[in-house]
Design a protein around this motif. Sequence first.
Motif, PDB file in Angstrom:
ATOM      1  N   PRO A 297      41.361  29.960  39.066  1.00 45.43           N
ATOM      2  CA  PRO A 297      40.146  29.633  39.770  1.00 45.43           C
ATOM      3  C   PRO A 297      39.323  28.511  39.253  1.00 45.43           C
ATOM      4  N   PHE A 298      38.296  28.054  40.019  1.00 45.22           N
ATOM      5  CA  PHE A 298      37.656  26.926  39.348  1.00 45.22           C
ATOM      6  C   PHE A 298      36.584  27.569  38.448  1.00 45.22           C
ATOM      7  N   LYS A 299      35.951  28.775  39.487  1.00 45.42           N
ATOM      8  CA  LYS A 299      34.492  29.341  38.663  1.00 45.42           C
ATOM      9  C   LYS A 299      34.396  30.702  39.470  1.00 45.42           C
ATOM     10  N   LEU A 300      33.529  31.665  39.049  1.00 43.49           N
ATOM     11  CA  LEU A 300      33.254  32.767  39.727  1.00 43.49           C
ATOM     12  C   LEU A 300      32.193  31.850  40.938  1.00 43.49           C
ATOM     13  N   GLY A 301      32.242  32.452  42.051  1.00 40.89           N
ATOM     14  CA  GLY A 301      31.899  31.865  43.242  1.00 40.89           C
ATOM     15  C   GLY A 301      30.716  32.655  43.812  1.00 40.89           C
ATOM     16  N   HIS A 302      30.886  34.088  44.037  1.00 45.38           N
ATOM     17  CA  HIS A 302      29.704  34.609  44.255  1.00 45.38           C
ATOM     18  C   HIS A 302      30.218  36.350  44.229  1.00 45.38           C
TER      19      HIS A 302
ATOM     20  N   ALA B 284      33.972  36.843  44.924  1.00 44.10           N
ATOM     21  CA  ALA B 284      34.741  35.622  45.355  1.00 44.10           C
ATOM     22  C   ALA B 284      35.024  34.693  43.997  1.00 44.10           C
ATOM     23  N   PHE B 285      36.106  34.057  44.257  1.00 48.07           N
ATOM     24  CA  PHE B 285      36.259  33.054  43.056  1.00 48.07           C
ATOM     25  C   PHE B 285      36.479  31.558  43.804  1.00 48.07           C
ATOM     26  N   GLN B 286      35.909  30.668  43.250  1.00 51.13           N
ATOM     27  CA  GLN B 286      35.917  29.295  43.934  1.00 51.13           C
ATOM     28  C   GLN B 286      37.330  28.446  43.589  1.00 51.13           C
TER      29      GLN B 286
ATOM     30  N   HIS C 135      44.820  24.458  47.061  1.00 45.55           N
ATOM     31  CA  HIS C 135      44.647  25.420  46.111  1.00 45.55           C
ATOM     32  C   HIS C 135      44.721  26.955  46.876  1.00 45.55           C
ATOM     33  N   HIS C 136      44.263  26.956  48.063  1.00 47.84           N
ATOM     34  CA  HIS C 136      44.201  28.308  48.967  1.00 47.84           C
ATOM     35  C   HIS C 136      45.574  28.549  49.125  1.00 47.84           C
ATOM     36  N   ILE C 137      46.438  27.647  49.481  1.00 45.79           N
ATOM     37  CA  ILE C 137      47.777  27.930  50.100  1.00 45.79           C
ATOM     38  C   ILE C 137      48.708  28.385  48.889  1.00 45.79           C
ATOM     39  N   THR C 138      48.404  27.647  47.820  1.00 49.37           N
ATOM     40  CA  THR C 138      49.397  28.119  46.420  1.00 49.37           C
ATOM     41  C   THR C 138      49.028  29.379  46.178  1.00 49.37           C
ATOM     42  N   SER C 139      47.711  29.779  46.124  1.00 46.90           N
ATOM     43  CA  SER C 139      47.283  31.075  45.412  1.00 46.90           C
ATOM     44  C   SER C 139      47.673  32.062  46.520  1.00 46.90           C
ATOM     45  N   ALA C 140      47.689  31.900  47.681  1.00 48.60           N
ATOM     46  CA  ALA C 140      47.980  32.993  48.639  1.00 48.60           C
ATOM     47  C   ALA C 140      49.631  33.275  48.383  1.00 48.60           C
TER      48      ALA C 140
ATOM     49  N   ALA D 182      29.185  32.775  57.893  1.00 49.98           N
ATOM     50  CA  ALA D 182      28.067  32.456  57.124  1.00 49.98           C
ATOM     51  C   ALA D 182      28.578  31.566  55.771  1.00 49.98           C
ATOM     52  N   GLY D 183      28.270  30.494  55.528  1.00 51.36           N
ATOM     53  CA  GLY D 183      28.646  29.596  54.774  1.00 51.36           C
ATOM     54  C   GLY D 183      29.733  28.847  54.652  1.00 51.36           C
ATOM     55  N   HIS D 184      30.635  29.118  55.899  1.00 54.64           N
ATOM     56  CA  HIS D 184      31.690  28.515  56.343  1.00 54.64           C
ATOM     57  C   HIS D 184      32.629  28.467  55.069  1.00 54.64           C
ATOM     58  N   ASN D 185      32.692  29.466  54.363  1.00 53.28           N
ATOM     59  CA  ASN D 185      33.627  29.687  53.371  1.00 53.28           C
ATOM     60  C   ASN D 185      35.144  29.457  53.644  1.00 53.28           C
TER      61      ASN D 185
END
Length: 233
Positions: free
Chosen positions: A135-140, A198-200, A206-211, A230-233
């Motif tokens: 992941p790029f970073k801790l998201g929330h 959540a991890f950004q 990247h979502h697809i390969t992570s899944a 909320a936030g359209h994540n």
Amino acid sequence: MSKVKPFKLGFVDFATKDVGKLRNYYTEIMGYKFVEQDNEGKVYLSNGLDHHNIVISPCENNGVQSYGYQLDGQMSLEDVQKQLKAQGIDSSIKRDAKPGLSEFLELTDPAGNLLQLYLKMDEAAIGFGSSGILPFKLGHVAFHAENYAKTIDFYQEVLGFHFTDMIGPNLANFLTCNADHHVINIVKSNQTKLHHIAFQLKDASHHITSADYLVKNGYPILWGPSRHTAGHN
């Protein structure tokens, strides 16, 4: 007059009955790199920049032990403590109490979460991971909170977070301390506990390969990849 101002979620300290299992998940699956283990058995992991972003602490119960937020550096920890004291909030400055942090200010929010505020952290000097989700970073973080209204007020009035969104009337409140839509999500509850972390990721691919990576390693996807309102994540 300067105000207390975090600008990022720096780390999450997980308490766990099985340090080895959680360490393996974050290193082998998530791609964080091992930095060190202290004399209390705490494991420190990094995404390659900060000394640590994930801490894994041995404990008889699973949960979150503490959250770390990095401050913007406009105030010393002593001045932050004075400002908190003026608002009736107890805190303590701890020095050389945690690897990677020469000092931090420790306090508890109205929900009962332990917070550690710091100005700077040592660099990891281990480089970036090369396998796993990375992941790029801790998201929330999202957490159920007793004292829901007081907790929201605390993060806005004391720590300078801004309201950005909500779900339903008094169900979940989204707050940020930087340019992200939210850094914390406070969920109304009669018990304080972690809802999710959540991890950004870098982008949609990247979502697809992570899944795919999770499923191939025996971690089923419960929902998504998709978006939520909320936030359209």
